[in-house]
Design a protein around this motif. Structure first.
Motif, PDB file in Angstrom:
ATOM      1  N   ALA A  93      -1.457   1.835  -7.870  1.00 41.47           N
ATOM      2  CA  ALA A  93      -2.663   2.040  -7.057  1.00 41.47           C
ATOM      3  C   ALA A  93      -3.896   1.583  -7.818  1.00 41.47           C
ATOM      4  O   ALA A  93      -4.805   0.977  -7.240  1.00 41.47           O
ATOM      5  CB  ALA A  93      -2.789   3.517  -6.672  1.00 41.47           C
ATOM      6  N   MET A  94      -3.925   1.839  -9.126  1.00 46.73           N
ATOM      7  CA  MET A  94      -5.073   1.429  -9.932  1.00 46.73           C
ATOM      8  C   MET A  94      -5.177  -0.095  -9.987  1.00 46.73           C
ATOM      9  O   MET A  94      -6.277  -0.654  -9.916  1.00 46.73           O
ATOM     10  CB  MET A  94      -4.976   2.011 -11.350  1.00 46.73           C
ATOM     11  CG  MET A  94      -6.195   1.713 -12.209  1.00 46.73           C
ATOM     12  SD  MET A  94      -7.774   2.272 -11.509  1.00 46.73           S
ATOM     13  CE  MET A  94      -7.683   4.009 -11.825  1.00 46.73           C
ATOM     14  N   VAL A  95      -4.048  -0.774 -10.084  1.00 47.92           N
ATOM     15  CA  VAL A  95      -4.047  -2.241 -10.087  1.00 47.92           C
ATOM     16  C   VAL A  95      -4.622  -2.765  -8.768  1.00 47.92           C
ATOM     17  O   VAL A  95      -5.489  -3.659  -8.766  1.00 47.92           O
ATOM     18  CB  VAL A  95      -2.627  -2.801 -10.332  1.00 47.92           C
ATOM     19  CG1 VAL A  95      -2.564  -4.289 -10.054  1.00 47.92           C
ATOM     20  CG2 VAL A  95      -2.173  -2.493 -11.753  1.00 47.92           C
ATOM     21  N   LEU A  96      -4.165  -2.216  -7.656  1.00 50.12           N
ATOM     22  CA  LEU A  96      -4.679  -2.667  -6.361  1.00 50.12           C
ATOM     23  C   LEU A  96      -6.145  -2.289  -6.175  1.00 50.12           C
ATOM     24  O   LEU A  96      -6.920  -3.055  -5.605  1.00 50.12           O
ATOM     25  CB  LEU A  96      -3.847  -2.096  -5.210  1.00 50.12           C
ATOM     26  CG  LEU A  96      -2.447  -2.666  -5.041  1.00 50.12           C
ATOM     27  CD1 LEU A  96      -1.810  -2.130  -3.756  1.00 50.12           C
ATOM     28  CD2 LEU A  96      -2.441  -4.182  -5.028  1.00 50.12           C
TER      29      LEU A  96
ATOM     30  N   TRP B 228       0.816  -1.214   0.000  1.00 51.18           N
ATOM     31  CA  TRP B 228       0.000   0.000   0.000  1.00 51.18           C
ATOM     32  C   TRP B 228       0.850   1.265   0.000  1.00 51.18           C
ATOM     33  O   TRP B 228       0.422   2.295  -0.509  1.00 51.18           O
ATOM     34  CB  TRP B 228      -0.956  -0.019   1.189  1.00 51.18           C
ATOM     35  CG  TRP B 228      -1.917  -1.161   1.088  1.00 51.18           C
ATOM     36  CD1 TRP B 228      -1.897  -2.317   1.806  1.00 51.18           C
ATOM     37  CD2 TRP B 228      -3.009  -1.283   0.169  1.00 51.18           C
ATOM     38  NE1 TRP B 228      -2.916  -3.143   1.398  1.00 51.18           N
ATOM     39  CE2 TRP B 228      -3.607  -2.535   0.398  1.00 51.18           C
ATOM     40  CE3 TRP B 228      -3.532  -0.451  -0.825  1.00 51.18           C
ATOM     41  CZ2 TRP B 228      -4.713  -2.975  -0.325  1.00 51.18           C
ATOM     42  CZ3 TRP B 228      -4.636  -0.886  -1.544  1.00 51.18           C
ATOM     43  CH2 TRP B 228      -5.214  -2.136  -1.286  1.00 51.18           C
ATOM     44  N   GLU B 229       2.048   1.162   0.538  1.00 47.58           N
ATOM     45  CA  GLU B 229       2.938   2.322   0.533  1.00 47.58           C
ATOM     46  C   GLU B 229       3.284   2.701  -0.903  1.00 47.58           C
ATOM     47  O   GLU B 229       3.218   3.870  -1.288  1.00 47.58           O
ATOM     48  CB  GLU B 229       4.195   2.004   1.339  1.00 47.58           C
ATOM     49  CG  GLU B 229       4.967   3.230   1.717  1.00 47.58           C
ATOM     50  CD  GLU B 229       6.018   2.933   2.771  1.00 47.58           C
ATOM     51  OE1 GLU B 229       7.121   3.459   2.589  1.00 47.58           O
ATOM     52  OE2 GLU B 229       5.738   2.205   3.739  1.00 47.58           O
TER      53      GLU B 229
ATOM     54  N   PRO C 144      -7.035   6.474  -7.071  1.00 46.74           N
ATOM     55  CA  PRO C 144      -6.917   5.240  -6.291  1.00 46.74           C
ATOM     56  C   PRO C 144      -5.829   5.301  -5.227  1.00 46.74           C
ATOM     57  O   PRO C 144      -5.906   4.585  -4.230  1.00 46.74           O
ATOM     58  CB  PRO C 144      -6.609   4.181  -7.348  1.00 46.74           C
ATOM     59  CG  PRO C 144      -5.990   4.940  -8.474  1.00 46.74           C
ATOM     60  CD  PRO C 144      -6.672   6.275  -8.477  1.00 46.74           C
ATOM     61  N   TYR C 145      -4.840   6.167  -5.419  1.00 47.70           N
ATOM     62  CA  TYR C 145      -3.778   6.285  -4.419  1.00 47.70           C
ATOM     63  C   TYR C 145      -4.319   6.890  -3.121  1.00 47.70           C
ATOM     64  O   TYR C 145      -3.769   6.659  -2.059  1.00 47.70           O
ATOM     65  CB  TYR C 145      -2.574   7.062  -4.938  1.00 47.70           C
ATOM     66  CG  TYR C 145      -2.916   8.331  -5.667  1.00 47.70           C
ATOM     67  CD1 TYR C 145      -3.135   9.513  -4.980  1.00 47.70           C
ATOM     68  CD2 TYR C 145      -3.036   8.334  -7.057  1.00 47.70           C
ATOM     69  CE1 TYR C 145      -3.474  10.669  -5.646  1.00 47.70           C
ATOM     70  CE2 TYR C 145      -3.378   9.489  -7.734  1.00 47.70           C
ATOM     71  CZ  TYR C 145      -3.590  10.656  -7.024  1.00 47.70           C
ATOM     72  OH  TYR C 145      -3.934  11.798  -7.697  1.00 47.70           O
ATOM     73  N   THR C 146      -5.407   7.638  -3.199  1.00 47.76           N
ATOM     74  CA  THR C 146      -6.040   8.161  -1.989  1.00 47.76           C
ATOM     75  C   THR C 146      -6.551   7.004  -1.135  1.00 47.76           C
ATOM     76  O   THR C 146      -6.322   6.965   0.083  1.00 47.76           O
ATOM     77  CB  THR C 146      -7.192   9.124  -2.335  1.00 47.76           C
ATOM     78  OG1 THR C 146      -6.667  10.202  -3.114  1.00 47.76           O
ATOM     79  CG2 THR C 146      -7.864   9.668  -1.089  1.00 47.76           C
ATOM     80  N   LEU C 147      -7.217   6.047  -1.764  1.00 44.71           N
ATOM     81  CA  LEU C 147      -7.686   4.868  -1.041  1.00 44.71           C
ATOM     82  C   LEU C 147      -6.506   4.057  -0.512  1.00 44.71           C
ATOM     83  O   LEU C 147      -6.541   3.574   0.623  1.00 44.71           O
ATOM     84  CB  LEU C 147      -8.573   3.990  -1.927  1.00 44.71           C
ATOM     85  CG  LEU C 147      -9.120   2.716  -1.269  1.00 44.71           C
ATOM     86  CD1 LEU C 147      -9.951   3.051  -0.037  1.00 44.71           C
ATOM     87  CD2 LEU C 147      -9.925   1.909  -2.274  1.00 44.71           C
TER      88      LEU C 147
END
Length: 129
Positions: A54-57, A44-45, A99-102
């Protein structure tokens, strides 16, 4: 042992801290519980810094929620659990563009959990010494 499992075994004092932390809708405890090992296995980091990762996760999180929903349906779990998983997935859609915000929200929760665990372990060491 996984972090989530360790948290669930803490004394009530620390469980209350976990409960208070998850009292908001930023990251539902249900999602944390049902996807615990997947969540703990992700970077997540990195996702908090890299939009593409981030989009992949983010997409993987949504897929995992779909899988969990299907499990609830197949196992005849309550309509409420099925409804909640669908609602959580819909709520997460707000992060589609960022998505990086999440990812940073999830990272924050994981770090807070780790802090609660460390405090509990320290208190246990003090109690036994």
């Amino acid at each position: 042992m996984a972090q989530w499992e360790k948290l669930r075994q803490l004394d009530n004092l620390y469980l209350k801290q976990v409960d208070e932390m998850y009292d908001k809708d930023a990251f539902p405890m249900d999602v944390r519980h049902y996807l615990a090992s997947w969540i703990e296995g992700q970077d997540w980091e990195r996702a908090g810094r890299e939009h593409d990762f981030a989009m992949v996760l983010f997409q993987s999180l949504l897929e995992n929620l779909d899988i969990q929903h299907s499990r609830f349906v197949q196992e005849g779990e309550s309509f409420l659990l099925q409804h909640n998983i669908r609602r959580f997935k819909q709520n997460f859609q707000q992060y589609q563009e960022n998505p990086y915000t999440l990812a940073n929200i999830i990272l924050w929760f994981l770090r807070k959990e780790k802090s609660i665990l460390q405090n509990a372990e320290l208190a246990e060491q003090v109690r036994t010494s």
